[in-house]
Write a protein that holds these residues in place. Structure first.
Motif, PDB file in Angstrom:
ATOM      1  N   MET A   1       0.823  -1.358   0.097  1.00 26.62           N
ATOM      2  CA  MET A   1       0.174   0.075   0.127  1.00 26.62           C
ATOM      3  C   MET A   1       0.814   1.394   0.063  1.00 26.62           C
ATOM      4  N   ARG A   2       1.938   1.250   0.949  1.00 28.09           N
ATOM      5  CA  ARG A   2       2.826   2.275   1.044  1.00 28.09           C
ATOM      6  C   ARG A   2       3.467   2.646  -0.458  1.00 28.09           C
ATOM      7  N   GLN A   3       3.653   1.517  -1.159  1.00 30.14           N
ATOM      8  CA  GLN A   3       4.676   1.617  -2.370  1.00 30.14           C
ATOM      9  C   GLN A   3       3.757   2.101  -3.485  1.00 30.14           C
ATOM     10  N   GLY A   4       2.350   1.745  -3.309  1.00 28.69           N
ATOM     11  CA  GLY A   4       1.347   1.958  -4.468  1.00 28.69           C
ATOM     12  C   GLY A   4       1.041   3.572  -4.249  1.00 28.69           C
ATOM     13  N   ILE A   5       0.849   3.814  -3.136  1.00 30.77           N
ATOM     14  CA  ILE A   5       0.589   5.471  -2.787  1.00 30.77           C
ATOM     15  C   ILE A   5       1.604   6.283  -3.477  1.00 30.77           C
ATOM     16  N   ARG A   6       3.020   5.922  -2.864  1.00 26.85           N
ATOM     17  CA  ARG A   6       4.093   6.776  -3.296  1.00 26.85           C
ATOM     18  C   ARG A   6       4.386   6.742  -4.593  1.00 26.85           C
ATOM     19  N   LEU A   7       4.178   5.639  -5.368  1.00 25.95           N
ATOM     20  CA  LEU A   7       4.198   5.722  -7.057  1.00 25.95           C
ATOM     21  C   LEU A   7       3.149   6.506  -7.555  1.00 25.95           C
ATOM     22  N   ALA A   8       2.024   6.640  -6.952  1.00 27.87           N
ATOM     23  CA  ALA A   8       0.878   7.469  -7.573  1.00 27.87           C
ATOM     24  C   ALA A   8       1.091   8.976  -7.276  1.00 27.87           C
ATOM     25  N   VAL A   9       1.711   9.142  -6.167  1.00 27.54           N
ATOM     26  CA  VAL A   9       2.073  10.645  -5.828  1.00 27.54           C
ATOM     27  C   VAL A   9       3.326  11.109  -6.592  1.00 27.54           C
ATOM     28  N   GLN A  10       4.133  10.295  -6.715  1.00 25.84           N
ATOM     29  CA  GLN A  10       5.219  10.390  -7.545  1.00 25.84           C
ATOM     30  C   GLN A  10       5.167  10.855  -8.841  1.00 25.84           C
ATOM     31  N   ASP A  11       4.194  10.021  -9.705  1.00 25.80           N
ATOM     32  CA  ASP A  11       3.643  10.149 -11.085  1.00 25.80           C
ATOM     33  C   ASP A  11       2.940  11.709 -11.088  1.00 25.80           C
ATOM     34  N   LEU A  12       2.003  11.779 -10.084  1.00 25.99           N
ATOM     35  CA  LEU A  12       1.213  13.099 -10.191  1.00 25.99           C
ATOM     36  C   LEU A  12       2.415  14.283 -10.028  1.00 25.99           C
ATOM     37  N   ASN A  13       3.183  14.241  -9.208  1.00 25.25           N
ATOM     38  CA  ASN A  13       4.318  15.137  -8.943  1.00 25.25           C
ATOM     39  C   ASN A  13       5.144  15.481 -10.288  1.00 25.25           C
ATOM     40  N   GLU A  14       5.567  14.450 -10.711  1.00 30.22           N
ATOM     41  CA  GLU A  14       6.174  14.436 -12.097  1.00 30.22           C
ATOM     42  C   GLU A  14       5.453  15.129 -13.322  1.00 30.22           C
TER      43      GLU A  14
END
Length: 410
Positions: free
Chosen positions: A56-69
């Motif tokens: 869950m932590r990794q999935g949320i972080r990846l989504a937030v990373q993609d949005l920030n990029e």
């Protein structure tokens, strides 16, 4: 300013009323228009569900990373604030609400599952959207009584998954030795609801449900239960318990003296990373599991997701909840973009409820009870351990690979 709704508690149990009590009087952090948008993540990072909590932590972080990029959301960066809900007890969920909302003033709450009940009275009194996966009749009834307009279950009811899973097992191409099934389940509503769904479909198909029994988390010795199971000589043994260590001990002890020609189905636990690590040691081929929905590794979107996950974490995304929780973040982000204001919670909640979102795992269209239906548009997967790896066996009613017998079968 934090707004907290008054909710009706009529008809709620003592434990859930306790979870509503004692809301801490924190002074919230006041955000300005230039501050990062805060994504609250109440997830289990310790306890029996910790391996899935890390996904869950990794999935949320990846989504937030993609949005920030991509420039953030409404021109603002996103940050994640986590809170460990451990073993999903009511006090942990209430503490998560107090810390993430009352103190940290987050803009949304995202998790995979939050105790299948105690999370509702913890998060319902607030306006921030809460997106999770744990839908059961008890949860939907509670949400209706409490008038929760901010909570969304991005999955179907547990019983529906139980019925689908049994139908998939009948269609996967295995020649069962007889029509007897034994069902074990844990104490959570999700486990019981899914077990009842399996039992319903089994009886509809003319099977004999020879034994049902509730089992406990942390069980390490299964001798007595296994002895009773062997006495029924079942062709299918089901264990619905969200405890990878206990389920692996069950499978290992059953494997040492198995019922003749019985397959074992481990439910959602069979998709968890911790269970997959156990299975990689060998001698578990044929064991079945499931996941509510997952990325399609054959699609362009699924392959791109897998590549992003590998780049971020050095391994393939698990089938358990990686793509689902990524979709949770994006469902909310899509609604925020449409509304144009991350703090207009009423409008965001209406947009999530009324819109259809096409994600990695399928199509999300929330019904009047704020959950979604599983099926061809949001397909569940039947999994099986083959060559010591968890593999996709069926996508909804579609066969993806041939089933194999358990490694201990004659």
């Amino acid at each position: 300013m934090i707004r907290k709704r008054t909710v009706s508690t009529a008809g709620l149990g003592v434990g859930l009323l306790t979870a509503l009590a004692g809301l801490a009087a924190f002074v919230p952090i006041q955000a300005s228009a230039d501050d990062p948008i805060q994504v609250g993540a109440p997830i289990p990072l310790t306890g029996p569900l910790a391996s899935d909590g890390e996904v869950m932590r990794q999935g949320i972080r990846l989504a937030v990373q993609d949005l920030n990029e991509q420039g953030g959301l409404l021109g603002r960066e996103l940050e994640i604030t986590e809170y460990d809900i451990g073993d999903l007890t009511p006090d942990k969920l209430q503490s998560a609400a107090s810390n993430l909302i009352e103190r940290r003033n987050v803009d949304v709450l995202i998790n995979g599952y939050g105790a299948m009940g105690p999370d509702i009275p913890a998060f319902c009194p607030y306006d921030q959207p809460y997106i999770h996966n744990a839908a059961t009749p008890n949860v939907t009834d509670m949400m209706e009584r409490m008038n929760c307009s901010n909570i969304f279950m991005a999955t179907d009811l547990g019983g529906a998954f139980g019925r689908i899973a049994f139908d998939q097992m009948l269609e996967m191409g295995h020649d069962f030795d007889n029509n007897r099934i034994v069902i074990l389940h844990g104490p959570y509503d999700w486990e019981l609801d899914k077990a009842e769904g399996i039992a319903f479909s089994a009886r509809e198909a003319g099977w004999d449900v020879a034994m049902t029994e509730e089992v406990s988390y942390g069980t390490s010795e299964w001798g007595g239960i296994l002895s009773r199971i062997r006495g029924h000589d079942p062709a299918l043994v089901v264990i619905e318990l969200l405890d990878p260590d206990a389920v692996w001990r069950f499978v290992s002890q059953l494997r040492d003296d198995p019922p003749a020609n019985a397959l074992v189905y481990t439910g959602y636990t069979g998709s968890m990373p911790a269970f997959g690590e156990f299975a990689s040691g060998g001698d578990a081929d044929g064991v079945l599991g499931m996941t509510l929905s997952a990325h399609d590794p054959d699609s362009q979107e699924g392959q791109a997701f897998m590549e992003s996950w590998r780049e971020a974490y050095g391994e393939d995304p698990p089938y358990s909840i990686a793509a689902q929780i990524y979709d949770h973040v994006m469902i909310w982000a899509n609604a925020v973009e449409e509304v144009g204001d991350v703090r207009d919670f009423d409008a965001i909640n209406r947009t999530i409820h009324e819109s259809e979102y096409e994600g990695l795992t399928g199509s999300f269209a929330f019904n009047e009870y704020r959950y979604v239906y599983a099926g061809s548009d949001l397909p569940p997967y039947l999994l099986q351990i083959q060559d010591s790896e968890v593999r996709m066996l069926m996508r909804n009613a579609e066969q993806l690979r041939d089933a194999v017998g358990s490694s201990w079968l004659d």
